[in-house]
Design an enzyme around this catalytic site. Structure first.
Site, PDB file in Angstrom:
ATOM      1  N   THR A   1       0.828  -1.210   0.000  1.00  0.00           N
ATOM      2  CA  THR A   1       0.000   0.000   0.000  1.00  0.00           C
ATOM      3  C   THR A   1       0.860   1.257   0.000  1.00  0.00           C
ATOM      4  O   THR A   1       1.986   1.245   0.543  1.00  0.00           O
ATOM      5  CB  THR A   1      -0.890   0.018   1.260  1.00  0.00           C
ATOM      6  OG1 THR A   1      -1.490   1.311   1.388  1.00  0.00           O
ATOM      7  CG2 THR A   1      -0.100  -0.255   2.526  1.00  0.00           C
TER       8      THR A   1
ATOM      9  N   TYR B   1      -1.883   0.575  10.148  1.00  0.00           N
ATOM     10  CA  TYR B   1      -2.072  -0.171   8.897  1.00  0.00           C
ATOM     11  C   TYR B   1      -0.816  -0.081   8.032  1.00  0.00           C
ATOM     12  O   TYR B   1      -0.255  -1.094   7.605  1.00  0.00           O
ATOM     13  CB  TYR B   1      -3.301   0.376   8.157  1.00  0.00           C
ATOM     14  CG  TYR B   1      -3.413  -0.132   6.747  1.00  0.00           C
ATOM     15  CD1 TYR B   1      -3.548  -1.495   6.502  1.00  0.00           C
ATOM     16  CD2 TYR B   1      -3.367   0.746   5.662  1.00  0.00           C
ATOM     17  CE1 TYR B   1      -3.644  -1.971   5.194  1.00  0.00           C
ATOM     18  CE2 TYR B   1      -3.463   0.283   4.369  1.00  0.00           C
ATOM     19  CZ  TYR B   1      -3.598  -1.075   4.134  1.00  0.00           C
ATOM     20  OH  TYR B   1      -3.681  -1.537   2.849  1.00  0.00           O
TER      21      TYR B   1
END
Ligand code: UDP
Length: 330
Positions: free
Chosen positions: A121, A145
């Site tokens: 990501t 995250y």
């Protein structure tokens, strides 16, 4: 498994990006084998091969799945993937996302799998203050995250020296859209992502989108994101897999279109494809949101020949809209 197809274990293959990747794998002649705990994945998204129900942190179950299906590679999607949730439940994100990566390495090391495509990501960059962002930008995640994905990338690097496992980490910017036939798409519960919520705000009903912050240092005050069509993400996985199976080396690539759209531009795009105004109101900033994340995707273009086929934001939002209409009618 059937014929001379190469079998590929796809963790999280019943989820949004994973299911699109299974479709692309099947169309490219691979045999996807889904491994999913179905906590967030959907059984009706498993269309292109068998499915095994299992926890991604369970190395023994992964190993059994690899051996049972003679998988030669892994596409690893299974993860927790919401920035806001990660701030509320950091231990869960470390547990699933790093624990999952640990189990993947253990299972690969115990078997013949030496090729891994990892769903990473742009959150690994944090708020880098550079735009567009090249892969060489500092990785300084600003939420659990992003940190958990960066830790997994790091483990996979170390696993190459230790076990010969080669990994291509694909750092997605904002996955969006749905395959053009609208048979699979984004189905999260609760939905937290901008495009499906902006579409909901433009459909009949009383849902009003909250615009999280209008005081960012951007042209209209709302954050800029690089929305990349999920079918283009899926295509990149196939290119990356071919490279690894052909003996190519490890790498990390950004996947984005290279253009940022603001929250307000997305609201306008949703209204445009729906042909109705979208209900939206101002709300406080959401914690953990950087002002601008736009990809420099020149490396993946040069190395893998990847090109986004659906770069137009109205195509992306239009495919998401068709999927939302289909889901609403179901
Ligand atoms: N956003 C918003 N309202 C919402 C959901 C998202 O204003 O209900 C904004 C969010 O603050 C961010 C952008 O839309 O700037 C994209 O958020 P999303 O959750 O879709 O993806 P993220 O960039 O967090 O991965």
């Amino acid at each position: 498994m059937a014929g001379d197809r190469v079998n590929v274990l796809v963790t999280g293959g019943a989820g949004y990006v994973g299911a699109h990747a299974c479709k692309a794998l099947a169309e490219a002649g691979f045999q996807p084998v889904v491994y999913d705990d179905f906590s967030r994945g959907h059984r009706d998204f498993v269309r292109w091969g068998p499915a095994i129900e299992g926890d991604v942190r369970n190395a023994e179950a992964l190993e059994t799945a690899i051996r049972t299906h003679s998988a030669q590679a892994i596409l690893h999607f299974a993860a927790k993937a919401e920035v806001a949730e990660s701030l509320q439940a950091p231990a869960l994100y470390f547990d699933v996302n790093i624990g999952g990566a640990v189990a993947i390495v253990q299972a690969a090391a115990a078997t013949d799998v030496r090729s891994l495509i990892f769903s990473s990501t742009c959150a690994v960059y944090g708020a880098p203050g550079v735009s567009p962002i090249p892969e060489s930008a500092p990785r300084q995640p600003i939420n659990p995250y992003g940190f958990s994905k960066l830790a997994a990338e790091r483990l996979f690097q170390d696993a190459e020296s230790a076990h010969g496992l080669r990994t291509i980490a694909l750092r997605y910017f904002n996955a969006a859209g749905a395959e053009p036939e609208a048979t699979i798409g984004e189905r999260h519960s609760p939905e937290t992502h901008l495009i499906p919520l902006a579409i909901r705000a433009a459909m009949p009903g009383d849902f009003t989108l909250q615009i999280f912050g209008e005081d960012y240092p951007t042209p209209d005050g709302t954050p800029l994101r690089d929305y990349v069509h999920v079918a283009d993400l899926a295509a990149a996985h196939v290119l990356a897999l071919r490279r690894l199976l052909g003996g190519g080396g490890s790498a990390a690539f950004n996947l984005g279109v290279g253009r940022g759209y603001s929250v307000k531009e997305i609201v306008a795009a949703a209204a445009s494809v729906a042909g109705r105004p979208a209900r939206a109101r101002s709300a406080p900033r959401r914690a953990g949101d950087p002002p601008e994340l736009v990809a420099d995707a020149s490396a993946v273009k040069a190395a893998l020949g990847w090109r986004p086929a659906h770069a137009d934001i109205l195509d992306i939002v239009g495919d998401a809209y068709r999927w939302a209409m289909r889901e609403a009618a179901a």
